[in-house]
Write an enzyme that holds these catalytic residues in place. Structure first.
Site, PDB file in Angstrom:
ATOM      1  N   ASP A  23       1.001  -1.149  -0.118  1.00  0.00           N
ATOM      2  CA  ASP A  23      -0.198  -0.184  -0.012  1.00  0.00           C
ATOM      3  C   ASP A  23       0.786   1.388  -0.282  1.00  0.00           C
ATOM      4  O   ASP A  23       2.542   1.174   0.550  1.00  0.00           O
ATOM      5  CB  ASP A  23      -1.304   0.083   1.294  1.00  0.00           C
ATOM      6  CG  ASP A  23      -2.245   0.895   1.435  1.00  0.00           C
ATOM      7  OD1 ASP A  23      -2.296   1.789  -0.271  1.00  0.00           O
ATOM      8  OD2 ASP A  23      -2.874   1.109   2.103  1.00  0.00           O
ATOM      9  N   HIS A  40       2.792   3.765  -8.804  1.00  0.00           N
ATOM     10  CA  HIS A  40       2.449   2.222  -9.157  1.00  0.00           C
ATOM     11  C   HIS A  40       3.705   1.690 -10.107  1.00  0.00           C
ATOM     12  O   HIS A  40       4.280   0.800  -9.523  1.00  0.00           O
ATOM     13  CB  HIS A  40       1.583   1.797 -10.323  1.00  0.00           C
ATOM     14  CG  HIS A  40      -0.175   2.084  -8.765  1.00  0.00           C
ATOM     15  ND1 HIS A  40       0.297   2.239  -7.469  1.00  0.00           N
ATOM     16  CD2 HIS A  40      -1.152   3.548  -9.854  1.00  0.00           C
ATOM     17  CE1 HIS A  40      -1.252   2.018  -7.629  1.00  0.00           C
ATOM     18  NE2 HIS A  40      -2.046   2.570  -8.805  1.00  0.00           N
ATOM     19  N   LEU A 134      11.063 -20.571  -5.021  1.00  0.00           N
ATOM     20  CA  LEU A 134      10.087 -19.641  -4.464  1.00  0.00           C
ATOM     21  C   LEU A 134       9.013 -19.936  -5.111  1.00  0.00           C
ATOM     22  O   LEU A 134       8.808 -19.604  -6.544  1.00  0.00           O
ATOM     23  CB  LEU A 134      10.443 -18.647  -4.554  1.00  0.00           C
ATOM     24  CG  LEU A 134      10.038 -17.179  -3.763  1.00  0.00           C
ATOM     25  CD1 LEU A 134       9.125 -16.899  -2.751  1.00  0.00           C
ATOM     26  CD2 LEU A 134      10.387 -15.353  -4.189  1.00  0.00           C
TER      27      LEU A 134
HETATM   28  C1  FPP Z   1      -1.581   0.745  -3.409  1.00  0.00           C
HETATM   29  O1  FPP Z   1      -1.251   1.860  -3.533  1.00  0.00           O
HETATM   30  C2  FPP Z   1      -1.477   0.004  -4.386  1.00  0.00           C
HETATM   31  C3  FPP Z   1      -1.861  -0.615  -5.479  1.00  0.00           C
HETATM   32  C4  FPP Z   1      -3.504  -0.559  -5.615  1.00  0.00           C
HETATM   33  C5  FPP Z   1      -1.677  -1.690  -6.585  1.00  0.00           C
HETATM   34  C6  FPP Z   1      -0.386  -2.485  -6.372  1.00  0.00           C
HETATM   35  C7  FPP Z   1       0.715  -2.411  -8.070  1.00  0.00           C
HETATM   36  C8  FPP Z   1       1.847  -2.127  -7.568  1.00  0.00           C
HETATM   37  C9  FPP Z   1       2.448  -2.725  -6.182  1.00  0.00           C
HETATM   38  C10 FPP Z   1       2.360  -2.504  -8.833  1.00  0.00           C
HETATM   39  C11 FPP Z   1       2.113  -3.263 -10.000  1.00  0.00           C
HETATM   40  C12 FPP Z   1       2.193  -5.125  -9.050  1.00  0.00           C
HETATM   41  C13 FPP Z   1       2.814  -6.409  -9.862  1.00  0.00           C
HETATM   42  C14 FPP Z   1       2.794  -7.191  -9.095  1.00  0.00           C
HETATM   43  C15 FPP Z   1       3.049  -6.078 -11.322  1.00  0.00           C
HETATM   44  P1  FPP Z   1      -2.814   2.880  -3.225  1.00  0.00           P
HETATM   45  O2  FPP Z   1      -2.785   3.227  -4.627  1.00  0.00           O
HETATM   46  O3  FPP Z   1      -3.318   2.338  -3.067  1.00  0.00           O
HETATM   47  O4  FPP Z   1      -1.633   3.944  -2.230  1.00  0.00           O
HETATM   48  P2  FPP Z   1      -2.417   4.697  -1.663  1.00  0.00           P
HETATM   49  O5  FPP Z   1      -3.370   4.217  -1.024  1.00  0.00           O
HETATM   50  O6  FPP Z   1      -1.098   5.740  -1.448  1.00  0.00           O
HETATM   51  O7  FPP Z   1      -3.358   5.294  -2.556  1.00  0.00           O
END
Ligand code: FPP
Length: 245
Positions: A23, A40, A134
Site C-alpha cells: 500500500d 505504481h 520460491l
Molecule cells: C496500493 O497503493 C497499491 C496498489 C493498488 C497496486 C499495487 C501494484 C503494484 C505494487 C505495482 C504493480 C504490481 C505488479 C505485481 C506488477 P495505493 O494506490 O492504494 O496507494 P495509496 O493508498 O497511497 O493511494
C-alpha cells in the site's frame, strides 16, 4: 548479504510464508507531485526487489496483494495503467524468474483481468511452473470474502452431487477448497504505509498470522525493510492460543 541479514538468518526462525499488502503507491507519488501511476511504476520496482530478497533469504512462499476487487472502482485510466504495468512487469521479468527457479501463481477473479494482462499471466504461470526455489502468488482482482463464498459454493455443489457428506466438512477440507489450497497459511503479514486494516486479504488464512505494519510506503520498501519485518516477527512469541511455560 549484510550483517543484519546474516543475523536474522542465523536465528533460524524464518517465516515460511510471507504475505504483503503493498500500500501507499498513490501517496508516494502525491508527495512528489506526480500522477498516481508514477507511484505504481515505482512500486513495481519494489516487487522485483522483494521477490529477489525473499529468494535469497530462502523464504519458500511470498504472496502479494497486487490488485483488489475494490480496485476496479478506481478511475478507468488508473485501472488500465495497472493492467499495462502488470503486463510489462511479466514481459520484463519472465526470463529472470524462470532462471531463478521462481514459480509464479495467481489467485483471484482472474477472468476479469484485461485479456492482454491475463494472457501474459497465463504464459508466465506456465513458463515458471517447474520453479522450486520460491512460490510467488499474485493476488489479482482478489477478495477474501469472495474466496470464502466460492469455497462454500464448491462444497455445496459437491454435497448436492453426492460427492461429499456435509458432516465431513471440517476446517481442513474447507481450506482445501480455497484458492490457496496448496499454500501453507502465512506466518507473517506485512502491510506498508501505516494503515491498520486487513482490507479483505486472505481472511481465512491469517487466523494465526503475525501482523506487521510499517509506515514505509510501498515504493520505498526494500530488502532491508523486509529483513526488519522478519526480525520483528522473530521477536514475537507465537502461541496459537495455547500457553507457553
Ligand atoms: C496500493 O497503493 C497499491 C496498489 C493498488 C497496486 C499495487 C501494484 C503494484 C505494487 C505495482 C504493480 C504490481 C505488479 C505485481 C506488477 P495505493 O494506490 O492504494 O496507494 P495509496 O493508498 O497511497 O493511494
Amino acid at each position: 548479504m549484510g550483517t543484519r541479514e546474516r543475523e536474522v538468518l542465523a536465528r533460524g526462525d524464518m517465516p515460511r510464508h510471507v504475505a504483503v499488502i503493498m500500500d501507499g503507491n498513490g501517496r508516494w507519488a502525491k508527495r512528489r507531485h506526480r500522477p498516481r501511476i508514477f507511484g505504481h511504476r515505482e512500486g513495481m520496482k519494489s516487487v522485483r526487489r522483494v521477490i529477489e530478497a525473499a529468494a535469497d533469504l530462502e523464504i519458500p512462499y511470498l504472496t502479494l496483494f497486487a490488485f483488489s476487487q475494490e480496485n476496479w472502482k478506481r478511475p478507468r485510466a488508473e485501472v488500465e495503467a495497472l493492467m499495462t504495468l502488470l503486463k510489462r512487469y511479466i514481459d520484463s521479468e519472465r526470463d529472470e524468474l524462470v532462471e531463478k527457479g521462481i514459480r509464479v501463481k495467481a489467485i483471484g477473479e482472474l477472468d476479469r483481468l484485461e485479456p492482454v494482462a491475463g494472457d501474459a499471466l497465463d504464459r508466465l504461470i506456465e513458463a515458471t511452473a517447474a520453479g522450486e526455489a520460491l512460490t510467488v502468488t499474485l493476488c489479482l482482482s482478489y477478495g477474501g470474502r469472495t474466496e470464502i463464498v466460492e469455497a462454500a459454493r464448491r462444497a455445496m455443489k459437491a454435497a448436492r452431487a453426492g460427492e461429499m457428506d456435509p458432516e465431513d466438512l471440517d476446517e481442513e477440507t474447507f481450506a482445501g477448497l480455497l484458492y490457496t489450497a496448496d499454500l501453507p497459511d502465512p506466518d507473517l503479514l506485512i502491510r506498508t504505509s501505516g494503515e491498520l486494516r486487513v482490507s479483505n486479504f486472505l481472511l481465512w488464512q491469517i487466523a494465526y498470522t503475525e501482523l506487521y505494519v510499517t509506515d514505509i510506503l510501498w515504493p520505498d520498501f526494500d530488502r532491508q525493510a523486509l529483513v526488519e519485518a522478519i526480525a520483528a516477527y522473530q521477536e514475537r512469541e507465537r502461541r496459537f492460543g495455547t500457553v507457553h511455560a
